[in-house]
Scaffold this motif. Structure first.
Motif, PDB file in Angstrom:
ATOM      1  N   THR A  29       0.694  -1.228   0.126  1.00  0.00           N
ATOM      2  CA  THR A  29       0.086  -0.172   0.208  1.00  0.00           C
ATOM      3  C   THR A  29       0.624   1.394   0.142  1.00  0.00           C
ATOM      4  O   THR A  29       0.624   2.119  -0.662  1.00  0.00           O
ATOM      5  N   TYR A  30       1.803   1.418   1.032  1.00  0.00           N
ATOM      6  CA  TYR A  30       2.989   2.554   0.888  1.00  0.00           C
ATOM      7  C   TYR A  30       3.603   2.552  -0.685  1.00  0.00           C
ATOM      8  O   TYR A  30       3.769   3.711  -1.006  1.00  0.00           O
ATOM      9  N   PHE A  31       3.938   1.474  -1.144  1.00  0.00           N
ATOM     10  CA  PHE A  31       4.614   1.581  -2.348  1.00  0.00           C
ATOM     11  C   PHE A  31       3.724   2.267  -3.461  1.00  0.00           C
ATOM     12  O   PHE A  31       3.929   3.140  -4.336  1.00  0.00           O
ATOM     13  N   ARG A  32       2.483   1.850  -3.446  1.00  0.00           N
ATOM     14  CA  ARG A  32       1.626   2.354  -4.529  1.00  0.00           C
ATOM     15  C   ARG A  32       1.277   3.704  -4.265  1.00  0.00           C
ATOM     16  O   ARG A  32       0.984   4.451  -5.135  1.00  0.00           O
ATOM     17  N   ARG A  33       0.770   4.062  -2.920  1.00  0.00           N
ATOM     18  CA  ARG A  33       0.883   5.563  -2.517  1.00  0.00           C
ATOM     19  C   ARG A  33       1.891   6.380  -3.068  1.00  0.00           C
ATOM     20  O   ARG A  33       1.601   7.484  -3.678  1.00  0.00           O
ATOM     21  N   ARG A  34       3.060   5.887  -2.956  1.00  0.00           N
ATOM     22  CA  ARG A  34       4.544   6.912  -3.399  1.00  0.00           C
ATOM     23  C   ARG A  34       4.409   6.940  -4.846  1.00  0.00           C
ATOM     24  O   ARG A  34       4.530   7.783  -5.480  1.00  0.00           O
ATOM     25  N   LEU A  35       3.922   5.914  -5.497  1.00  0.00           N
ATOM     26  CA  LEU A  35       3.842   5.822  -6.930  1.00  0.00           C
ATOM     27  C   LEU A  35       2.732   6.559  -7.414  1.00  0.00           C
ATOM     28  O   LEU A  35       2.946   7.212  -8.699  1.00  0.00           O
ATOM     29  N   ALA A  36       1.766   6.641  -7.042  1.00  0.00           N
ATOM     30  CA  ALA A  36       0.345   7.315  -7.341  1.00  0.00           C
ATOM     31  C   ALA A  36       0.641   8.806  -7.415  1.00  0.00           C
ATOM     32  O   ALA A  36       0.390   9.899  -8.008  1.00  0.00           O
ATOM     33  N   ARG A  37       1.662   9.415  -6.036  1.00  0.00           N
ATOM     34  CA  ARG A  37       1.907  10.752  -5.940  1.00  0.00           C
ATOM     35  C   ARG A  37       3.124  11.092  -6.612  1.00  0.00           C
ATOM     36  O   ARG A  37       3.520  12.091  -6.577  1.00  0.00           O
ATOM     37  N   SER A  38       3.980  10.043  -7.483  1.00  0.00           N
ATOM     38  CA  SER A  38       5.023  10.530  -8.200  1.00  0.00           C
ATOM     39  C   SER A  38       4.763  11.158  -9.577  1.00  0.00           C
ATOM     40  O   SER A  38       3.609  11.182  -9.834  1.00  0.00           O
TER      41      SER A  38
END
Length: 534
Positions: free
Chosen positions: A112-121
């Motif tokens: 979840t943390y990784f996808r959130r980082r990815l979505a905000r990149s």
């Protein structure tokens, strides 16, 4: 340990290297074997550097390993928890992600943390883009100029809420998010105990009781909205207030008595356009894919190359309104094909009648593309009667099948021009085949009437067009089936953005699998296809 706190790979694995000692157990030509061999080339560490600008707070697992997990998760349709269990117990997953035999994996929240980082990149779709770069490097689409457009409905991840549930939930949210709203609710909201997590306790089979409850809930909502203190609101509080205002009015109308208004509210006996179906996922919509198939959720759009079998572009929209229509989204999907560049590809674009609008045809014509798009069916004012194609449409006039001519009016807001025959229809011998309207036949002429007429003629008479459509339109149905299998018909997340990212990951995983089946490999950092010899 396998990894350090900054996401850097340590020197020693936790247990033996699964790929080294169990290579014979991993299916040859599978995505698992490919990732085990080429994971670091496909997803190098620097590929994710912009997602972690600070040396602090990075995950304890390299992002390239997480990217491999996301690909496998998208391919097999498993949850975060199930993906971690697979990574812990399945030798194929361990080999694909470079884990040691005794590695127990990680907490599912890291995904979840990784996808959130990815979505905000700056590049949230980078995994899909990377696979697209691999496609380009292999040259597998060189000279392949057919593209098929299609869409499908994705079911929402939450339950659809009725009017009562939505209003109660929205009032609770305002009480929770807006300062001092609880004091206003205590004084003015009396229809229900909003601290009670359940639904109001009434005789639900009693129509009068239901009507009384709806009236009371709407009154509570209006009282709460009208008496909130004047104050600046943060984003969450403002969203809560806006949501309550929306749900309190989208399904209800004033109840009318003999005086035209009796002060009560009732459920409106009509369908509300763009109706929000859930306060948990406000972006989900009720979607009519066709007259018999109604679903709640989102709409997935695809641009597919049918000969090789690759997705060239995908998108998720809320599924309602002109900006979310198939024809409107198609323009953005095809933009990835670089249609306006000098020397860019001239495509043959296929699609069903949902893509047959005059606006899209005009756009594709301007881009130099060839269209094999099924035209929308014509509506007949009388069953078996005349359509607009039986009328002669000129620059400023329209002539009916009986030979009567009338002038075209000025363009309306939507660009249409109207021709009204009025009294000439009164004694016309062809009236019964033309119209049932007392005021005579009215013809609405689309601003792209000539393009639409030519498309209908071509679809009906051009055998080459018909053969092209029959040959290449069906493969996209198979692609849609690939896209939604393994539980992907039902989305796992809330909102357009999160589900759009998930669809891109799914398409990237399917494209990677397809390329591997075609013989994808890397030599000295260069991607190419080496088909297996028979």
């Amino acid at each position: 340990m396998l990894v350090g706190m900054q996401g850097d790979r340590a020197q020693e694995l936790v247990g033996p290297d699964v790929w080294r000692i169990c290579r014979e157990l991993i299916p040859v030509g599978s995505v698992f074997a490919f990732l085990a061999e080429h994971r670091e080339v496909l997803f190098p560490a620097e590929f994710f550097a912009d997602m972690y600008p600070s040396p602090n707070g990075r995950p304890s697992l390299p992002p390239q390993v997480l990217a491999a997990v996301v690909v496998l998760q998208s391919l097999q349709g498993v949850s975060d928890f199930e993906a971690v269990q697979q990574l812990r117990c399945d030798l194929r997953w361990k080999a694909a992600c470079g884990l040691g035999l005794h590695d127990t994996g990680f907490d599912p929240s890291l995904l979840t943390y990784f996808r959130r980082r990815l979505a905000r990149s700056p590049a949230p779709r980078r995994i899909f883009t990377t696979i697209g770069e691999v496609v380009a490097a292999t040259g597998v689409l060189d000279g392949k100029t057919r593209r098929v457009l299609d869409s499908t409905v994705l079911d929402d991840a939450v339950a659809t809420h009725d009017t009562v549930t939505q209003i109660v939930a929205a009032i609770r949210r305002v009480i929770r998010e807006v300062p001092d709203a609880d004091e206003v609710a205590a004084a003015w909201c009396t229809a229900h105990d909003y601290t009670d997590p359940g639904k109001p306790k009434i005789a639900w089979n009693d129509a009068a009781a239901r009507a009384q409850l709806v009236d009371a809930l709407v009154t509570d909502a209006l009282n709460l909205l009208g008496r909130l203190p004047e104050q600046p609101l943060d984003a969450r509080a403002a969203d809560a207030v806006g949501l309550l205002a929306l749900v309190a009015g989208q399904d209800v109308e004033p109840a009318t008595g003999s005086d035209g208004r009796d002060g009560r509210w009732r459920i409106a006996p009509r369908t509300i356009p763009d109706r929000m179906v859930s306060t948990v996922d406000p972006e989900a919509r009720h979607i009519h894919k066709n007259r018999t198939r109604h679903q709640d959720g989102f709409k997935a759009h695809v641009d597919f190359e049918p000969e090789v079998g690759l997705f060239t572009a995908v998108a998720v929209t809320s599924g309602y309104g002109p900006d979310n229509s198939e024809a409107a989204v198609a323009v953005d999907l095809l933009a990835a094909e670089n249609p306006g560049a000098v020397g860019g590809p001239e495509l043959t674009v296929l699609g069903d009648c949902a893509y047959g609008t005059g606006e899209l045809r005009a756009h594709l014509t301007g881009q130099g593309h060839t269209m094999v798009i099924k035209p929308p069916p014509l509506r007949r004012a009388v069953p078996g009667g005349f359509t607009i194609d039986d009328f002669e449409v000129g620059t400023d006039t329209v002539t009916c099948p009986a030979g009567h001519t009338t002038k075209l009016g000025r363009p309306q807001t939507n660009g249409n021009r109207t021709a009204q025959f009025k009294q000439v229809c009164a004694n016309c011998p062809l009236r019964q085949r033309c119209t049932t309207a007392k005021t005579g036949r009215t013809i609405n002429v689309h601003p792209h009437h000539e393009l639409l007429t030519a498309a209908r003629v071509q679809a009906a008479t051009d055998t080459a067009w018909q053969d092209e459509y029959r040959r290449w339109q069906p493969p996209v149905e198979r692609a849609i089936a690939w896209l939604v299998t393994h539980g992907h018909r039902r989305v796992r997340y809330r909102g357009v953005i999160a589900n759009d990212l998930a669809l891109h990951h799914r398409a990237a995983a399917l494209n990677l699998r397809r390329l591997i089946n075609l013989g994808l490999t890397a030599t000295n950092g260069s991607w190419h296809l080496t088909p297996a010899t028979p």
